[in-house]
Design an enzyme around this catalytic site. Structure first.
Site, PDB file in Angstrom:
ATOM      1  CE  LYS A  11      -4.024  -2.181   2.230  1.00 58.28           C
ATOM      2  NZ  LYS A  11      -4.991  -2.110   3.353  1.00 58.28           N
ATOM      3  CE1 TYR A  51      -9.586  -2.812   0.131  1.00 57.18           C
ATOM      4  CE2 TYR A  51      -8.692  -0.914  -1.025  1.00 57.18           C
ATOM      5  CZ  TYR A  51      -8.514  -2.018  -0.211  1.00 57.18           C
ATOM      6  OH  TYR A  51      -7.269  -2.329   0.261  1.00 57.18           O
ATOM      7  CG  ASN A 114      -3.692  -2.054   6.895  1.00 58.05           C
ATOM      8  OD1 ASN A 114      -3.570  -1.778   5.706  1.00 58.05           O
ATOM      9  ND2 ASN A 114      -4.734  -2.709   7.367  1.00 58.05           N
ATOM     10  CG  HIS A 117      -5.472  -6.276  -0.291  1.00 58.63           C
ATOM     11  ND1 HIS A 117      -6.702  -6.322   0.298  1.00 58.63           N
ATOM     12  CD2 HIS A 117      -5.490  -7.194  -1.294  1.00 58.63           C
ATOM     13  CE1 HIS A 117      -7.448  -7.224  -0.339  1.00 58.63           C
ATOM     14  NE2 HIS A 117      -6.727  -7.771  -1.305  1.00 58.63           N
ATOM     15  CD  GLU A 128      -9.039  -9.330  -3.622  1.00 58.18           C
ATOM     16  OE1 GLU A 128      -7.877  -9.626  -3.242  1.00 58.18           O
ATOM     17  OE2 GLU A 128      -9.951  -9.043  -2.833  1.00 58.18           O
TER      18      GLU A 128
END
Ligand code: RTP
Ligand code: MG
Length: 140
Positions: A11, A51, A114, A117, A128
């Protein structure tokens, strides 16, 4: 156990701090092989689509803004029981709850920023992977 694939994103908080290699090493040390990888700037539409499952959640708009705040590295990972192996090395969503030695414990800044993913099921991993990669971009 079967060799399977999962989908990973490094990320923007991690790419910003030049942690692409450090995060990838954690993934590799967990027995996962990077069989596809590219650094991209996600569009707002791409992030919203990715998302979509979270579109009714209170954190959705912040999450989309965060995911387009800088480049990300999208990867396909291969290994034995890849979805679980990846989730295990990622650690809990909130770094405050993440176990020692996990990526989020070591690198995450917050529950939102964080660092990684990872797909949460083999079914979602396929969806995905197809969202970001063409078949000939994956070399197993
Ligand atoms: P991911 O999908 O990114 O692998 O993470 P996850 O399964 O551990 O967490 P999930 O519940 O699917 O949430 C997706 C991402 O949304 C952000 N988030 N923010 N502010 C908040 O309360 C909150 N909760 C989740 C995180 O970036 C999380 O990874
Ligand atoms: Mg998730």
């Amino acid at each position: 156990m079967a060799v399977t694939r999962t989908f990973s994103i490094i990320k923007p908080d991690a790419t910003r701090r030049n942690l692409t290699g450090a995060v990838t090493k954690k993934l590799e040390d967990a027995g996962l092989r990077v069989v596809a990888s590219k650094r991209i700037q996600m569009t707002k539409e791409q992030a919203e689509g990715f998302y979509a499952v979270h579109s009714e959640r209170p954190f959705f708009n912040d999450l989309v803004s965060f995911m387009i705040s800088g480049p990300v590295v999208v990867q396909v990972l291969e290994g034995e029981n890849a979805v679980k192996a990846n989730r295990d090395v990622m650690g809990a969503t909130n770094p405050a709850d993440a176990a020692e030695g996990t990526i989020r414990k070591e690198f995450a800044e917050s529950i939102e920023a964080n660092s990684v993913h990872g797909s949460d099921s083999e079914e979602n991993a396929k969806i995905e992977i197809d969202y970001f990669f063409k078949a000939d971009e994956i070399v197993g």
